[in-house]
Scaffold this motif. Structure first.
Motif, PDB file in Angstrom:
ATOM      1  N   THR A  57      32.267 -15.488  84.249  1.00 26.40           N
ATOM      2  CA  THR A  57      33.111 -14.578  83.468  1.00 26.40           C
ATOM      3  C   THR A  57      34.316 -15.371  82.964  1.00 26.40           C
ATOM      4  N   VAL A  58      34.428 -15.506  81.664  1.00 24.59           N
ATOM      5  CA  VAL A  58      35.498 -16.326  81.086  1.00 24.59           C
ATOM      6  C   VAL A  58      36.668 -15.484  80.598  1.00 24.59           C
ATOM      7  N   LYS A  59      36.446 -14.160  80.512  1.00 26.76           N
ATOM      8  CA  LYS A  59      37.547 -13.307  80.054  1.00 26.76           C
ATOM      9  C   LYS A  59      37.278 -11.877  80.488  1.00 26.76           C
ATOM     10  N   VAL A  60      38.353 -11.227  80.950  1.00 27.81           N
ATOM     11  CA  VAL A  60      38.278  -9.806  81.281  1.00 27.81           C
ATOM     12  C   VAL A  60      39.003  -9.032  80.186  1.00 27.81           C
ATOM     13  N   LEU A  61      38.339  -8.038  79.666  1.00 25.84           N
ATOM     14  CA  LEU A  61      38.900  -7.244  78.570  1.00 25.84           C
ATOM     15  C   LEU A  61      39.396  -5.917  79.130  1.00 25.84           C
ATOM     16  N   GLU A  62      40.693  -5.689  78.990  1.00 22.98           N
ATOM     17  CA  GLU A  62      41.278  -4.467  79.510  1.00 22.98           C
ATOM     18  C   GLU A  62      40.901  -3.284  78.619  1.00 22.98           C
ATOM     19  N   PRO A  63      40.688  -2.136  79.246  1.00 27.13           N
ATOM     20  CA  PRO A  63      40.322  -0.961  78.450  1.00 27.13           C
ATOM     21  C   PRO A  63      41.504  -0.445  77.636  1.00 27.13           C
ATOM     22  N   ALA A  64      41.201   0.008  76.446  1.00 30.05           N
ATOM     23  CA  ALA A  64      42.240   0.637  75.625  1.00 30.05           C
ATOM     24  C   ALA A  64      42.390   2.092  76.055  1.00 30.05           C
ATOM     25  N   ILE A  65      43.399   2.752  75.470  1.00 26.78           N
ATOM     26  CA  ILE A  65      43.625   4.166  75.756  1.00 26.78           C
ATOM     27  C   ILE A  65      43.263   4.954  74.499  1.00 26.78           C
ATOM     28  N   LYS A  66      42.425   5.946  74.692  1.00 29.47           N
ATOM     29  CA  LYS A  66      42.016   6.794  73.577  1.00 29.47           C
ATOM     30  C   LYS A  66      42.578   8.192  73.813  1.00 29.47           C
ATOM     31  N   TYR A  67      43.278   8.688  72.810  1.00 31.51           N
ATOM     32  CA  TYR A  67      43.941   9.985  72.935  1.00 31.51           C
ATOM     33  C   TYR A  67      43.137  11.051  72.212  1.00 31.51           C
ATOM     34  N   VAL A  68      43.114  12.227  72.848  1.00 32.57           N
ATOM     35  CA  VAL A  68      42.518  13.406  72.213  1.00 32.57           C
ATOM     36  C   VAL A  68      43.524  14.539  72.321  1.00 32.57           C
ATOM     37  N   LYS A  69      43.558  15.396  71.332  1.00 34.90           N
ATOM     38  CA  LYS A  69      44.533  16.481  71.320  1.00 34.90           C
ATOM     39  C   LYS A  69      44.049  17.649  72.168  1.00 34.90           C
ATOM     40  N   ASN A  70      44.962  18.207  72.950  1.00 30.34           N
ATOM     41  CA  ASN A  70      44.663  19.381  73.768  1.00 30.34           C
ATOM     42  C   ASN A  70      45.861  20.313  73.686  1.00 30.34           C
ATOM     43  N   ALA A  71      45.776  21.356  72.874  1.00 35.98           N
ATOM     44  CA  ALA A  71      46.892  22.288  72.656  1.00 35.98           C
ATOM     45  C   ALA A  71      47.189  23.135  73.880  1.00 35.98           C
ATOM     46  N   LEU A 100      41.595  12.185  81.325  1.00 34.35           N
ATOM     47  CA  LEU A 100      40.268  12.801  81.428  1.00 34.35           C
ATOM     48  C   LEU A 100      39.223  11.826  81.979  1.00 34.35           C
ATOM     49  N   GLN A 101      39.357  10.570  81.652  1.00 31.12           N
ATOM     50  CA  GLN A 101      38.350   9.571  82.100  1.00 31.12           C
ATOM     51  C   GLN A 101      39.035   8.229  82.187  1.00 31.12           C
ATOM     52  N   ARG A 102      38.894   7.612  83.329  1.00 34.76           N
ATOM     53  CA  ARG A 102      39.499   6.297  83.481  1.00 34.76           C
ATOM     54  C   ARG A 102      38.621   5.260  82.788  1.00 34.76           C
ATOM     55  N   GLY A 103      39.221   4.334  82.141  1.00 32.73           N
ATOM     56  CA  GLY A 103      38.496   3.298  81.409  1.00 32.73           C
ATOM     57  C   GLY A 103      37.851   2.270  82.333  1.00 32.73           C
ATOM     58  N   LYS A 104      36.972   1.493  81.765  1.00 33.09           N
ATOM     59  CA  LYS A 104      36.320   0.407  82.495  1.00 33.09           C
ATOM     60  C   LYS A 104      36.564  -0.903  81.762  1.00 33.09           C
ATOM     61  N   PRO A 153      34.932  -3.113  76.704  1.00 33.48           N
ATOM     62  CA  PRO A 153      35.570  -2.223  77.682  1.00 33.48           C
ATOM     63  C   PRO A 153      35.400  -0.765  77.258  1.00 33.48           C
ATOM     64  N   GLN A 154      35.380   0.116  78.237  1.00 26.81           N
ATOM     65  CA  GLN A 154      35.307   1.548  77.958  1.00 26.81           C
ATOM     66  C   GLN A 154      36.724   2.121  78.033  1.00 26.81           C
ATOM     67  N   PRO A 155      37.166   2.792  76.999  1.00 27.36           N
ATOM     68  CA  PRO A 155      38.572   3.224  76.943  1.00 27.36           C
ATOM     69  C   PRO A 155      38.896   4.311  77.964  1.00 27.36           C
TER      70      PRO A 155
END
Length: 475
Positions: free
Chosen positions: A381-395, A405-409, A439-441
């Protein structure tokens, strides 16, 4: 007076001579017998009456054509075939001597005298032979019925992965060109005294298309590699899909230089067995679909290929790590987008065998490979890619609030290396691939208090579908 008397005597003598000559000529030409010293194919016919000769000639020819003719077949075990010359299409002809004899009895006196005087002494009995007659009797169908059919040699993989051979079955066939020459030579050219004519039919050994020698020449000598992965064997769609694709590959033989094409395997599997519902990868996520699990077969096969030193023609990793193999050692498939191909570079034929039992999918290669050579794989493994954050609207959340809602991988960049060993010692190290697993966000619900959707990181477009042949309609 004396002169007149002498002339009279001369004329009388000439008249007497002419009369005598005419009488001799008439007697000579009117003979009803064959001239002396005449023979027809060793049969002395001189002095015979012409009419009697014609009758006897016809009887002799009929008798000759009834001569028994037997075909024997050596030690083949086939019973002799009995026939006669006439049934073989042989017809004798003495027409030339009959025509010549007719000239002795027709025409002017002078013509008949000339014909008898110049009558040839030696005549030959001729025959005509219809060569196709025997071929219509001893047909290829008769050969098959009498001698049997050749049977191909068989190669099988026995217990303990031993390569075993069952020899081919050869049969006899008629050497038809030589047979025709033997029959022609056996047909009598002279009068035959009724003895049976027998010839031993020339036979040649006929081999089937596949012989033990041809199979062994392919070079499938032993098991050269085996690789297995685990899967939960159950009455579900994924098990069906894995086992169906494996069955399609089982017993496949690649010739030297052939390229294995997994796309063709999937098309054939779908035609023969169909695919069932099982999770597939859609844009980096596991979702319900059709054909899930087929990439475990391609990935297991990929590892067997790597450990045989074969050339990889086309391969890509999954967008997500898989559970049954380390990252960097999988091979995904996406119909119309991603394929898995490799080339048989062993210089000999390569046999692929598959089994799917006891929760193990095993792929074995049988062929030719230096027993002192082996391969092993290493990944880094030459590089670890950190998960991004994905936002969804919840009124429903309070303004300014957020909820995970879901932790990234994490994702990874992985290098894979194939190491060649000779007698257990490393002699070569080759980088095979550099693979990226996205990575999974982290999925976060927010309420910003505005109607604008929260900003999300830009996603790289990936293949629509992996590890299956069809997915749900997301439109």
């Amino acid at each position: 007076m004396k002169k007149i008397h002498a002339l009279f005597i001369i004329l009388a003598s000439l008249l007497l001579a002419v009369t005598a000559l005419w009488g001799w000529g008439h007697s000579y030409a009117s003979q009803a017998t064959i001239p002396p010293q005449v023979r027809i194919s060793s049969w002395d016919v001189s002095g015979q009456s012409i009419e009697g000769f014609r009758q006897e000639l016809s009887e002799r020819i009929q008798q000759l054509e009834r001569t028994p003719f037997i075909f024997t077949f050596g030690s083949s075990g086939v019973n002799p075939v009995k026939t006669t010359l006439s049934e073989l299409g042989v017809q004798y002809d003495a027409g030339e001597i009959l025509i010549a004899l007719q000239r002795l009895q027709e025409g002017s006196l002078l013509d008949r005298i000339k014909a008898r005087w110049k009558f040839p002494k030696e005549w030959t009995l001729r025959f005509h032979w219809k060569e196709n007659v025997w071929k219509e009797r001893l047909t290829p169908g008769w050969e098959t019925k009498s001698f049997g059919k050749p049977v191909n040699a068989v190669r099988k993989i026995a217990d303990g992965d031993q390569v075993q051979y069952t020899p081919e079955k050869t049969v006899y066939r008629i050497d038809r060109m030589q047979m025709e020459q033997l029959i022609r030579a056996a047909i009598p050219h002279t009068w035959h005294e009724g003895q049976t004519i027998a010839i031993e039919v020339p036979l040649v050994v006929s081999e089937p298309p596949v012989t033990m020698a041809s199979l062994k020449a392919e070079g499938i000598e032993r098991k050269i590699v085996e690789f297995s992965t685990s899967f939960v064997q159950a009455e579900d769609g994924r098990t069906h899909n894995v086992m169906s694709a494996a069955k399609t590959i089982d017993d496949m033989v690649l010739k030297p230089g052939d390229v294995f094409d997994y796309d063709k395997v999937i098309a054939e599997t779908e035609k023969k067995y169909g695919f069932k519902e099982a999770p597939v990868i859609y844009n980096g996520k596991l979702v319900p679909g059709i054909g899930g699990g087929i990439c475990q077969v391609s990935s297991t096969l990929y590892n067997a290929v790597l450990r045989t030193g074969l050339e990889i023609v086309e391969r890509r990793n999954h967008s997500l790590p898989v559970s049954y193999l380390p990252i960097g050692l999988d091979a995904t498939f996406s119909q119309g987008y991603i394929n898995f191909k490799f080339k048989n570079t062993t210089g000999k034929h390569l046999l692929i065998r598959t089994t799917a039992e006891n929760n193990r999918l095993s792929i074995k290669f049988f062929g030719t490979m230096d027993s002192n050579v082996s391969y092993k794989m290493e990944t880094k493994t030459v590089k670890v890619l950190e998960p991004a954050i994905k936002y969804v609207k919840n009124a429903d959340l309070p303004v300014g609030g957020h909820e995970t809602l879901q932790r990234g991988k994490k994702g990874y960049v992985v290098e894979s290396y194939r190491i060649k060993l000779m007698n257990g010692k490393q002699v070569e190290r080759q980088r095979i691939a550099v693979d990226t697993y996205r990575p999974q966000p982290t999925l976060v619900a927010v309420n910003t208090g505005t109607s604008d959707p929260p900003a999300n990181p830009k996603q790289e477009q990936g293949p629509i579908l992996e590890d299956g042949v069809n997915g749900p309609d997301f439109q």
